[in-house]
Design a protein around this motif. Sequence first.
Motif, PDB file in Angstrom:
ATOM      1  N   SER A   1      -3.252 -52.297 -29.218  1.00  0.00           N
ATOM      2  CA  SER A   1      -2.807 -51.667 -30.455  1.00  0.00           C
ATOM      3  C   SER A   1      -2.155 -52.423 -31.399  1.00  0.00           C
ATOM      4  N   SER A   2      -1.877 -53.664 -30.990  1.00  0.00           N
ATOM      5  CA  SER A   2      -1.148 -54.599 -32.018  1.00  0.00           C
ATOM      6  C   SER A   2      -1.987 -55.059 -32.985  1.00  0.00           C
ATOM      7  N   ALA A   3      -3.417 -55.051 -32.681  1.00  0.00           N
ATOM      8  CA  ALA A   3      -4.420 -55.759 -33.571  1.00  0.00           C
ATOM      9  C   ALA A   3      -5.075 -54.660 -34.340  1.00  0.00           C
ATOM     10  N   PRO A   4      -5.308 -54.803 -35.608  1.00  0.00           N
ATOM     11  CA  PRO A   4      -5.439 -56.129 -36.123  1.00  0.00           C
ATOM     12  C   PRO A   4      -4.083 -56.268 -36.925  1.00  0.00           C
TER      13      PRO A   4
ATOM     14  N   GLN B   1      -4.837 -64.682 -42.533  1.00  0.00           N
ATOM     15  CA  GLN B   1      -5.700 -64.838 -41.683  1.00  0.00           C
ATOM     16  C   GLN B   1      -5.617 -63.394 -40.745  1.00  0.00           C
ATOM     17  N   CYS B   2      -6.508 -62.768 -40.767  1.00  0.00           N
ATOM     18  CA  CYS B   2      -6.394 -61.400 -40.230  1.00  0.00           C
ATOM     19  C   CYS B   2      -7.131 -61.556 -38.593  1.00  0.00           C
ATOM     20  N   TYR B   3      -6.160 -61.299 -37.624  1.00  0.00           N
ATOM     21  CA  TYR B   3      -6.804 -61.199 -36.319  1.00  0.00           C
ATOM     22  C   TYR B   3      -7.103 -59.740 -35.744  1.00  0.00           C
TER      23      TYR B   3
ATOM     24  N   PRO C   1     -17.920 -56.042 -38.586  1.00  0.00           N
ATOM     25  CA  PRO C   1     -17.217 -55.363 -39.735  1.00  0.00           C
ATOM     26  C   PRO C   1     -16.438 -53.874 -39.063  1.00  0.00           C
ATOM     27  N   ASP C   2     -15.337 -53.743 -39.458  1.00  0.00           N
ATOM     28  CA  ASP C   2     -14.595 -52.716 -39.030  1.00  0.00           C
ATOM     29  C   ASP C   2     -13.472 -52.277 -40.215  1.00  0.00           C
ATOM     30  N   SER C   3     -13.616 -50.938 -40.543  1.00  0.00           N
ATOM     31  CA  SER C   3     -12.573 -50.337 -41.455  1.00  0.00           C
ATOM     32  C   SER C   3     -11.492 -50.618 -41.380  1.00  0.00           C
ATOM     33  N   VAL C   4     -10.676 -50.288 -40.066  1.00  0.00           N
ATOM     34  CA  VAL C   4      -9.413 -50.631 -39.834  1.00  0.00           C
ATOM     35  C   VAL C   4      -8.940 -51.967 -40.186  1.00  0.00           C
ATOM     36  N   THR C   5      -9.878 -52.950 -39.751  1.00  0.00           N
ATOM     37  CA  THR C   5      -9.519 -54.665 -40.117  1.00  0.00           C
ATOM     38  C   THR C   5      -9.708 -54.992 -41.453  1.00  0.00           C
TER      39      THR C   5
END
Length: 280
Positions: free
Chosen positions: A177-180, A227-229, A235-239
């Motif tokens: 649940s910590s990512a992204p 930098q997004c982990y 491809p992902d909408s939350v990210t």
Amino acid sequence: MATFFGEVLSVYSRAVEEDDEEELDENEEDEQIRRELEEKRAVHLHWSPEITESLRSGNKLQCSSFILAVGHNAASFLSAYVLASANWDAAGRALAWNERSRSGTGQSGEESACVFYRHKDDPSVLICNVTCYIAEDQLFEWTEKVFDCLQSRELAVTVLSDRSVADYKTPDYLSSSSAPFLRSLHSSAFGDRPVCPSLEQPNIITGLPAAVLNHCQVHRIAAVVYQCYSDVAGPDSVTVENYKPVLNKLGRSIQVDSSLSTDVLRKFLRSAEIQSNLYI
């Protein structure tokens, strides 16, 4: 060869000479293959006619803000929240052929996986979306060629980069649940405050973001990498929406659409997903 009387005679050996000739031919053939491969892997920049003419005249691009997105989520974020407006023109593209990328087969502007966009009202703002793989031996050349076209005085560089959470090192337990989440790293000339925590040691940035940040550090250019982990590979909408805090910084120089609808974002993600499958 020695005779019975101890006299040393030189002996001609056709076999030895033929071996030398074969080895020479092989070396020349290897050298030719190496040169052809180097030429094929060279990074090529193709600017618009207007920019090309300006560069030929010895004038570098007057650029106050260079925004670089590396990865499908980062590029989708800029495409959806920034480039979706009608205030941008395609300014050029970069081609870099390698084993994992087809971005060297002559694609036109919008089909290329490395496209530059210029703001219509403020041409000093330049955006680059990179969704192809840039090989390690091409990173320096890409960076040098791009920045050689830009004036560095008062230039600010922002890099958005995708990274797998599996590469993030921490002594603490990292739940799914910590990512992204975002982390930042900046050059010593960067005087602003990042929108997220700094990247903790021993974590590092790699690839094109690292090459760009290193160039900016050496040349004393203000630069920051966000930098997004993420725990999602594609491809992902939350990210994508995790990059939204950066809008507050980008909004100072360009118009952004922070009220983007879900349907519009989904459209960009579908396009990004199709493109990402081409470069696997």
